[in-house]
Scaffold this motif. Structure first.
Motif, PDB file in Angstrom:
ATOM      1  N   THR A  82       0.836  -1.193   0.000  1.00  0.00           N
ATOM      2  CA  THR A  82       0.000   0.000   0.000  1.00  0.00           C
ATOM      3  C   THR A  82       0.876   1.249   0.000  1.00  0.00           C
ATOM      4  OG1 THR A  82      -1.663  -1.200   1.286  1.00  0.00           O
ATOM      5  CG2 THR A  82      -1.862   1.196   1.192  1.00  0.00           C
ATOM      6  N   PRO A  83       0.717   2.143  -0.974  1.00  0.00           N
ATOM      7  CA  PRO A  83       1.512   3.385  -0.985  1.00  0.00           C
ATOM      8  C   PRO A  83       1.288   4.187   0.292  1.00  0.00           C
ATOM      9  CG  PRO A  83       0.407   3.057  -3.094  1.00  0.00           C
ATOM     10  CD  PRO A  83      -0.141   2.027  -2.167  1.00  0.00           C
ATOM     11  N   PRO A  84       2.291   4.960   0.718  1.00  0.00           N
ATOM     12  CA  PRO A  84       2.180   5.702   1.984  1.00  0.00           C
ATOM     13  C   PRO A  84       1.008   6.676   2.036  1.00  0.00           C
ATOM     14  CG  PRO A  84       4.453   5.676   1.199  1.00  0.00           C
ATOM     15  CD  PRO A  84       3.612   5.112   0.107  1.00  0.00           C
ATOM     16  N   ASP A  85       0.592   7.209   0.870  1.00  0.00           N
ATOM     17  CA  ASP A  85      -0.478   8.207   0.864  1.00  0.00           C
ATOM     18  C   ASP A  85      -1.868   7.602   0.684  1.00  0.00           C
ATOM     19  OD1 ASP A  85       0.081   7.363  -1.707  1.00  0.00           O
ATOM     20  OD2 ASP A  85      -0.347   9.306  -2.627  1.00  0.00           O
ATOM     21  N   VAL A  86      -1.951   6.272   0.703  1.00  0.00           N
ATOM     22  CA  VAL A  86      -3.248   5.600   0.534  1.00  0.00           C
ATOM     23  C   VAL A  86      -3.741   5.114   1.897  1.00  0.00           C
ATOM     24  CG1 VAL A  86      -4.456   3.634  -0.501  1.00  0.00           C
ATOM     25  CG2 VAL A  86      -2.739   4.886  -1.823  1.00  0.00           C
ATOM     26  N   PRO A  87      -4.956   5.495   2.313  1.00  0.00           N
ATOM     27  CA  PRO A  87      -5.502   5.027   3.595  1.00  0.00           C
ATOM     28  C   PRO A  87      -5.729   3.517   3.584  1.00  0.00           C
ATOM     29  CG  PRO A  87      -6.738   6.919   2.766  1.00  0.00           C
ATOM     30  CD  PRO A  87      -5.855   6.450   1.652  1.00  0.00           C
ATOM     31  N   ILE A  88      -5.803   2.932   4.772  1.00  0.00           N
ATOM     32  CA  ILE A  88      -6.090   1.500   4.921  1.00  0.00           C
ATOM     33  C   ILE A  88      -7.402   1.346   5.669  1.00  0.00           C
ATOM     34  CG2 ILE A  88      -5.394  -0.616   6.127  1.00  0.00           C
ATOM     35  CD1 ILE A  88      -2.523   0.025   5.479  1.00  0.00           C
ATOM     36  N   ASP A  89      -8.285   0.504   5.137  1.00  0.00           N
ATOM     37  CA  ASP A  89      -9.541   0.139   5.789  1.00  0.00           C
ATOM     38  C   ASP A  89      -9.476  -1.344   6.126  1.00  0.00           C
ATOM     39  OD1 ASP A  89     -10.628   2.685   5.541  1.00  0.00           O
ATOM     40  OD2 ASP A  89     -11.500   2.263   3.582  1.00  0.00           O
ATOM     41  N   LEU A  90      -9.548  -1.663   7.408  1.00  0.00           N
ATOM     42  CA  LEU A  90      -9.489  -3.055   7.862  1.00  0.00           C
ATOM     43  C   LEU A  90     -10.856  -3.461   8.396  1.00  0.00           C
ATOM     44  CD1 LEU A  90      -7.884  -5.639   8.573  1.00  0.00           C
ATOM     45  CD2 LEU A  90      -7.264  -4.546  10.744  1.00  0.00           C
ATOM     46  N   ILE A  91     -11.463  -4.465   7.768  1.00  0.00           N
ATOM     47  CA  ILE A  91     -12.757  -4.976   8.201  1.00  0.00           C
ATOM     48  C   ILE A  91     -12.509  -6.184   9.099  1.00  0.00           C
ATOM     49  CG2 ILE A  91     -14.978  -5.914   7.457  1.00  0.00           C
ATOM     50  CD1 ILE A  91     -14.551  -4.450   4.788  1.00  0.00           C
ATOM     51  N   LEU A  92     -12.954  -6.097  10.350  1.00  0.00           N
ATOM     52  CA  LEU A  92     -12.643  -7.107  11.360  1.00  0.00           C
ATOM     53  C   LEU A  92     -13.879  -7.891  11.768  1.00  0.00           C
ATOM     54  CD1 LEU A  92     -10.254  -5.401  13.960  1.00  0.00           C
ATOM     55  CD2 LEU A  92      -9.689  -7.215  12.340  1.00  0.00           C
ATOM     56  N   HIS A  93     -13.734  -9.206  11.813  1.00  0.00           N
ATOM     57  CA  HIS A  93     -14.755 -10.085  12.390  1.00  0.00           C
ATOM     58  C   HIS A  93     -13.990 -11.272  12.957  1.00  0.00           C
ATOM     59  CE1 HIS A  93     -18.645 -12.043  12.936  1.00  0.00           C
ATOM     60  NE2 HIS A  93     -18.092 -13.139  12.439  1.00  0.00           N
ATOM     61  N   THR A  94     -13.603 -11.192  14.231  1.00  0.00           N
ATOM     62  CA  THR A  94     -12.684 -12.189  14.776  1.00  0.00           C
ATOM     63  C   THR A  94     -12.822 -12.310  16.290  1.00  0.00           C
ATOM     64  OG1 THR A  94     -10.323 -12.794  14.987  1.00  0.00           O
ATOM     65  CG2 THR A  94     -10.847 -10.451  14.949  1.00  0.00           C
ATOM     66  N   PRO A  95     -12.593 -13.522  16.832  1.00  0.00           N
ATOM     67  CA  PRO A  95     -12.587 -13.700  18.282  1.00  0.00           C
ATOM     68  C   PRO A  95     -11.235 -13.379  18.917  1.00  0.00           C
ATOM     69  CG  PRO A  95     -12.296 -15.807  17.240  1.00  0.00           C
ATOM     70  CD  PRO A  95     -12.486 -14.803  16.117  1.00  0.00           C
ATOM     71  N   GLY A  96     -10.230 -13.049  18.085  1.00  0.00           N
ATOM     72  CA  GLY A  96      -8.886 -12.795  18.596  1.00  0.00           C
ATOM     73  C   GLY A  96      -7.912 -13.828  18.072  1.00  0.00           C
ATOM     74  N   TYR A 123     -18.339  -8.286  15.721  1.00  0.00           N
ATOM     75  CA  TYR A 123     -17.510  -8.327  16.911  1.00  0.00           C
ATOM     76  C   TYR A 123     -16.029  -8.403  16.544  1.00  0.00           C
ATOM     77  CZ  TYR A 123     -16.527 -13.415  16.805  1.00  0.00           C
ATOM     78  OH  TYR A 123     -16.087 -14.670  16.479  1.00  0.00           O
ATOM     79  N   ALA A 124     -15.201  -7.790  17.407  1.00  0.00           N
ATOM     80  CA  ALA A 124     -13.741  -7.890  17.308  1.00  0.00           C
ATOM     81  C   ALA A 124     -13.237  -8.011  18.732  1.00  0.00           C
ATOM     82  CB  ALA A 124     -13.160  -6.660  16.610  1.00  0.00           C
ATOM     83  N   ALA A 142     -24.090  -0.311  15.451  1.00  0.00           N
ATOM     84  CA  ALA A 142     -24.610   0.105  16.757  1.00  0.00           C
ATOM     85  C   ALA A 142     -24.669  -1.054  17.746  1.00  0.00           C
ATOM     86  CB  ALA A 142     -25.990   0.722  16.597  1.00  0.00           C
ATOM     87  N   ASN A 143     -24.769  -2.290  17.252  1.00  0.00           N
ATOM     88  CA  ASN A 143     -24.869  -3.458  18.126  1.00  0.00           C
ATOM     89  C   ASN A 143     -23.586  -4.287  18.161  1.00  0.00           C
ATOM     90  OD1 ASN A 143     -27.736  -3.126  18.799  1.00  0.00           O
ATOM     91  ND2 ASN A 143     -28.070  -3.533  16.636  1.00  0.00           N
ATOM     92  N   ALA A 144     -22.528  -3.818  17.512  1.00  0.00           N
ATOM     93  CA  ALA A 144     -21.257  -4.539  17.520  1.00  0.00           C
ATOM     94  C   ALA A 144     -20.556  -4.353  18.861  1.00  0.00           C
ATOM     95  CB  ALA A 144     -20.369  -4.057  16.376  1.00  0.00           C
ATOM     96  N   VAL A 145     -19.597  -5.238  19.146  1.00  0.00           N
ATOM     97  CA  VAL A 145     -18.888  -5.179  20.428  1.00  0.00           C
ATOM     98  C   VAL A 145     -17.395  -5.403  20.232  1.00  0.00           C
ATOM     99  CG1 VAL A 145     -20.870  -5.903  21.814  1.00  0.00           C
ATOM    100  CG2 VAL A 145     -19.299  -7.637  20.898  1.00  0.00           C
ATOM    101  N   LEU A 146     -16.641  -4.848  21.166  1.00  0.00           N
ATOM    102  CA  LEU A 146     -15.224  -5.144  21.337  1.00  0.00           C
ATOM    103  C   LEU A 146     -15.078  -5.999  22.597  1.00  0.00           C
ATOM    104  CD1 LEU A 146     -13.793  -1.565  20.635  1.00  0.00           C
ATOM    105  CD2 LEU A 146     -14.063  -3.445  19.008  1.00  0.00           C
ATOM    106  N   GLY A 147     -13.833  -6.283  23.001  1.00  0.00           N
ATOM    107  CA  GLY A 147     -13.639  -7.108  24.192  1.00  0.00           C
ATOM    108  C   GLY A 147     -12.352  -6.762  24.907  1.00  0.00           C
ATOM    109  N   PRO A 148     -12.185  -7.223  26.148  1.00  0.00           N
ATOM    110  CA  PRO A 148     -10.943  -6.998  26.894  1.00  0.00           C
ATOM    111  C   PRO A 148      -9.752  -7.650  26.193  1.00  0.00           C
ATOM    112  CG  PRO A 148     -12.697  -7.772  28.337  1.00  0.00           C
ATOM    113  CD  PRO A 148     -13.191  -7.950  26.946  1.00  0.00           C
ATOM    114  N   PRO A 230     -18.575  -8.360  26.630  1.00  0.00           N
ATOM    115  CA  PRO A 230     -18.802  -7.521  25.447  1.00  0.00           C
ATOM    116  C   PRO A 230     -18.759  -6.034  25.790  1.00  0.00           C
ATOM    117  CG  PRO A 230     -20.889  -8.390  26.250  1.00  0.00           C
ATOM    118  CD  PRO A 230     -19.815  -8.963  27.143  1.00  0.00           C
ATOM    119  N   ILE A 231     -17.847  -5.314  25.160  1.00  0.00           N
ATOM    120  CA  ILE A 231     -17.748  -3.865  25.335  1.00  0.00           C
ATOM    121  C   ILE A 231     -18.565  -3.206  24.233  1.00  0.00           C
ATOM    122  CG2 ILE A 231     -16.194  -1.882  25.392  1.00  0.00           C
ATOM    123  CD1 ILE A 231     -14.006  -3.795  26.354  1.00  0.00           C
ATOM    124  N   THR A 232     -19.665  -2.601  24.623  1.00  0.00           N
ATOM    125  CA  THR A 232     -20.591  -2.025  23.653  1.00  0.00           C
ATOM    126  C   THR A 232     -20.052  -0.706  23.108  1.00  0.00           C
ATOM    127  OG1 THR A 232     -21.777  -0.809  25.372  1.00  0.00           O
ATOM    128  CG2 THR A 232     -22.534  -3.050  24.893  1.00  0.00           C
TER     129      THR A 232
END
Length: 297
Positions: A82-96, A123-124, A142-148, A230-232
């Motif tokens: 990825t060139p330095p001036d191009v943003p990165i979008d990371l789509i996450l769906h993982t338990p870790g 969730y991520a 709005a209903n997605a969660v993060l975690g410790p 779950p961290i809302t």
């Protein structure tokens, strides 16, 4: 020259064996096309990290997926390309997953000069949350969660191992538990140091205020809640994380192209149309919708 019943059987068998291959290539083509369209829309590099629970086809034994070294190798390669001036979008769906792999990816993300955005449709957790902390912006459903992100040693939380040693007289604690407690303290210190690095890196670019850093570290790394807590969106925002609520529709369409493999009947089923209680739509035997305006439930 005609075909006999035996010939038709072998033709049917051949077509049946080729159908899964054709379907797989079709869905791969649709995934690539959807990724390309989203990249063009966002003018960014889009990277997907999606872990579903797979099943071994012969025995049907569930096999959990998680962040591995192979994942980190692929994502690091994508970031390098990825060139330095191009943003990165990371789509996450993982338990870790593995701490080593997660930290490699997170460090590469914070080193990327342009904006890094993480999208969380469902969730991520754990290592997934750590990757989200490496982003300049976290965009969540709005209903997605993060975690410790508190470390786990084997099947036990590091914080709980330490608590056992603190609560019991030292003479009642065996050597193995004492060794585990020493490792647990080191693991927590290492995770806290790394999370602090991630949060401090984002201060110049986003709104993680200096006074929020230590409370965030305390909330995420010390094991004051269970590892699957779950961290809302509301709680993450209250902590001071850079949360934006509301995903583009194309994210959900992408997720539809990564379905959970089905080993039998579906566990969730619904009619994929706007709900209208006055005109229920029922499936016909051929799978086509049938409107019954006079029937009410």
């Amino acid at each position: 020259m005609g075909f006999g019943i035996g010939d038709l059987f072998w033709i049917f068998l051949l077509l049946s064996s080729l159908q899964p291959i054709w379907q797989k290539r079709q869905i791969e083509y649709r995934r690539l096309r959807a990724l390309q369209e989203f990249q063009q829309e966002r003018k960014s590099r889009v990277i997907l990290l999606i872990h579903r629970q797979e099943s071994i086809s012969l025995l049907g034994i569930p096999l959990s997926r998680y962040i591995t070294i192979e994942d980190s190798e692929q994502i690091l390669r994508a970031i390098r390309l990825t060139p330095p001036d191009v943003p990165i979008d990371l789509i996450l769906h993982t338990p870790g997953g593995l701490v080593l792999a997660t930290e490699q990816i997170a460090r590469a993300l914070i080193r990327h000069p342009s904006k890094v955005t993480v999208f969380v449709p469902h969730y991520a957790m754990s290592g997934g949350t750590m990757l989200a902390l490496a982003a300049d912006e976290i965009v969540m459903d709005a209903n997605a969660v993060l975690g410790p992100v508190d470390p786990q040693l084997g099947n036990f939380p590091a914080a709980s191992i330490i608590k056992v040693v603190e609560d019991k007289p030292i003479s009642d604690v065996d050597d193995q538990t004492l060794i585990m407690a020493d490792l647990a303290r080191k693991a927590i210190q290492q995770v806290q140091r790394f999370v602090r690095t991630l949060l401090k890196d984002n201060i110049p670019k986003q709104k993680v205020l200096p006074e929020n850093i230590e409370p965030i570290i305390e909330a995420l790394t010390t094991g004051r809640v269970t590892h699957d807590y779950p961290i809302t969106v509301e709680e993450a925002t209250e902590m001071g994380l850079p949360i934006t609520v509301g995903l583009p529709r194309s994210i959900y369409e992408l997720m539809d192209l990564y379905p959970q493999p089905q080993g039998g009947r579906p566990t969730v089923q619904y009619i994929p149309m706007p709900y209208d209680d006055r005109r229920p739509i029922l499936p016909t035997p051929k799978g086509r919708p049938l409107e019954e305006p006079n029937q009410r439930t």
